[in-house]
Write an enzyme that holds these catalytic residues in place. Structure first.
Site, PDB file in Angstrom:
ATOM      1  N   SER A 157       0.846  -1.192   0.000  1.00 32.68           N
ATOM      2  CA  SER A 157       0.000   0.000   0.000  1.00 32.68           C
ATOM      3  C   SER A 157       0.881   1.242   0.000  1.00 32.68           C
ATOM      4  O   SER A 157       2.040   1.187   0.447  1.00 32.68           O
ATOM      5  CB  SER A 157      -0.891  -0.002   1.251  1.00 32.68           C
ATOM      6  OG  SER A 157      -1.535   1.242   1.423  1.00 32.68           O
ATOM      7  N   TYR A 170      -1.292  -0.613  10.747  1.00 34.72           N
ATOM      8  CA  TYR A 170      -1.396  -0.947   9.327  1.00 34.72           C
ATOM      9  C   TYR A 170      -0.187  -0.403   8.570  1.00 34.72           C
ATOM     10  O   TYR A 170       0.399  -1.100   7.724  1.00 34.72           O
ATOM     11  CB  TYR A 170      -2.688  -0.358   8.769  1.00 34.72           C
ATOM     12  CG  TYR A 170      -2.943  -0.665   7.313  1.00 34.72           C
ATOM     13  CD1 TYR A 170      -3.447  -1.899   6.909  1.00 34.72           C
ATOM     14  CD2 TYR A 170      -2.698   0.291   6.316  1.00 34.72           C
ATOM     15  CE1 TYR A 170      -3.698  -2.176   5.568  1.00 34.72           C
ATOM     16  CE2 TYR A 170      -2.947   0.029   4.980  1.00 34.72           C
ATOM     17  CZ  TYR A 170      -3.446  -1.210   4.614  1.00 34.72           C
ATOM     18  OH  TYR A 170      -3.692  -1.478   3.285  1.00 34.72           O
TER      19      TYR A 170
END
Length: 266
Positions: A157, A170
């Protein structure tokens, strides 16, 4: 073979043709493929000719995608379960005799502030988003090493490169996944296995449905992204198909950022 001979051999290789982008005859496993980017990656690999094995935790939820793809099958297991993952890879090898492409797409999302996480919750998220990819890559690599061919592609990501508040765990997991990509590339390169990653930006998936309609996020995405829009889910597939094929045979340890130019602006 000395360096000059190697260089001469490379110089005499055939130039890139459309066949270099074909995945015909290849077997690919895509984790977390039930919906969203995972399903689109599976569609892209299948369109390029691969036999795609789609993974999720429940086989029934994978049936519609398998029926759509045709040359595909479901393999249900929890990527966090090492024994189940080992059994799954063994099944693939027994059934097909090979595993050419592994796409580590499974990822969990938990947006909470730094002091709102218990350590157990933090460990669980890192287990899903980082440790599972390490474990499955290692299992798949054994088969790839024997074949002296393989492609491992991690879906990370832009959060692995950019930070924001209320997302620390995350971000840490995705940054770790990008580091793992480089480490595996270094370790598996001598066995003719490439390891790369794609880093999606803001995509209009089911997971982001609430953000798409909240009235604040879309204008922000438009301001922050060179293309001034969300990514359509199918737009992730091209980068993965490229990395999975012969056209990317000399690409390893890299992360292709697919974010419409978001990380290029400031």
């Amino acid at each position: 073979m000395d360096i000059a001979s190697r260089a001469d051999k490379v110089a005499r290789m055939e130039p890139i043709t459309p066949a270099a982008f074909s995945l015909a005859g290849r077997v690919a496993l895509v984790t977390g493929a039930r919906r969203g980017l995972g399903a689109e990656i599976a569609r892209g690999l299948a369109a390029a000719g691969a036999h795609v094995v789609v993974n999720g935790r429940e086989a029934t939820s994978l049936a519609p995608l398998v029926a759509e793809l045709g040359a595909a099958e479901a393999l249900a297991f929890d990527v966090r379960d090492e024994a189940a993952s080992r059994d799954a890879i063994d099944q693939l090898r027994a059934r097909h005799g090979r595993l050419d492409i592994l796409v580590n797409n499974v990822g969990a999302r938990d947006r909470r502030g730094l002091f709102e996480f218990s350590l157990d919750d933090a460990r669980a998220l890192i287990e899903t988003d980082l440790v599972a990819a390490f474990s499955l890559s290692r299992l798949a690599a054994r088969s790839m090493i024997a074949a002296r061919h393989g492609r491992i592609i991690n879906v990370t990501s832009i959060a692995g490169r950019l930070a924001r508040t209320n997302d620390a765990v995350y971000i840490a997991a995705k940054a770790g996944l990008e580091g793992l990509t480089k480490a595996l590339a270094a370790e598996l390169g001598p066995h003719a296995i490439t390891v790369n990653a794609v880093a999606p930006g803001f995509f209009a998936t089911e997971t982001n449905a609430a953000m798409l309609t909240d009235g604040e996020t879309t204008p922000w995405v438009q301001r922050r992204t060179a293309l001034q829009r969300w990514g359509a889910p199918h737009e992730i597939a091209g980068a993965v198909v490229f990395l999975a094929g012969d056209a990317a045979s000399y690409v390893s340890g890299q992360t292709i950022v697919v974010d419409g130019g978001m990380t290029s602006l400031f």
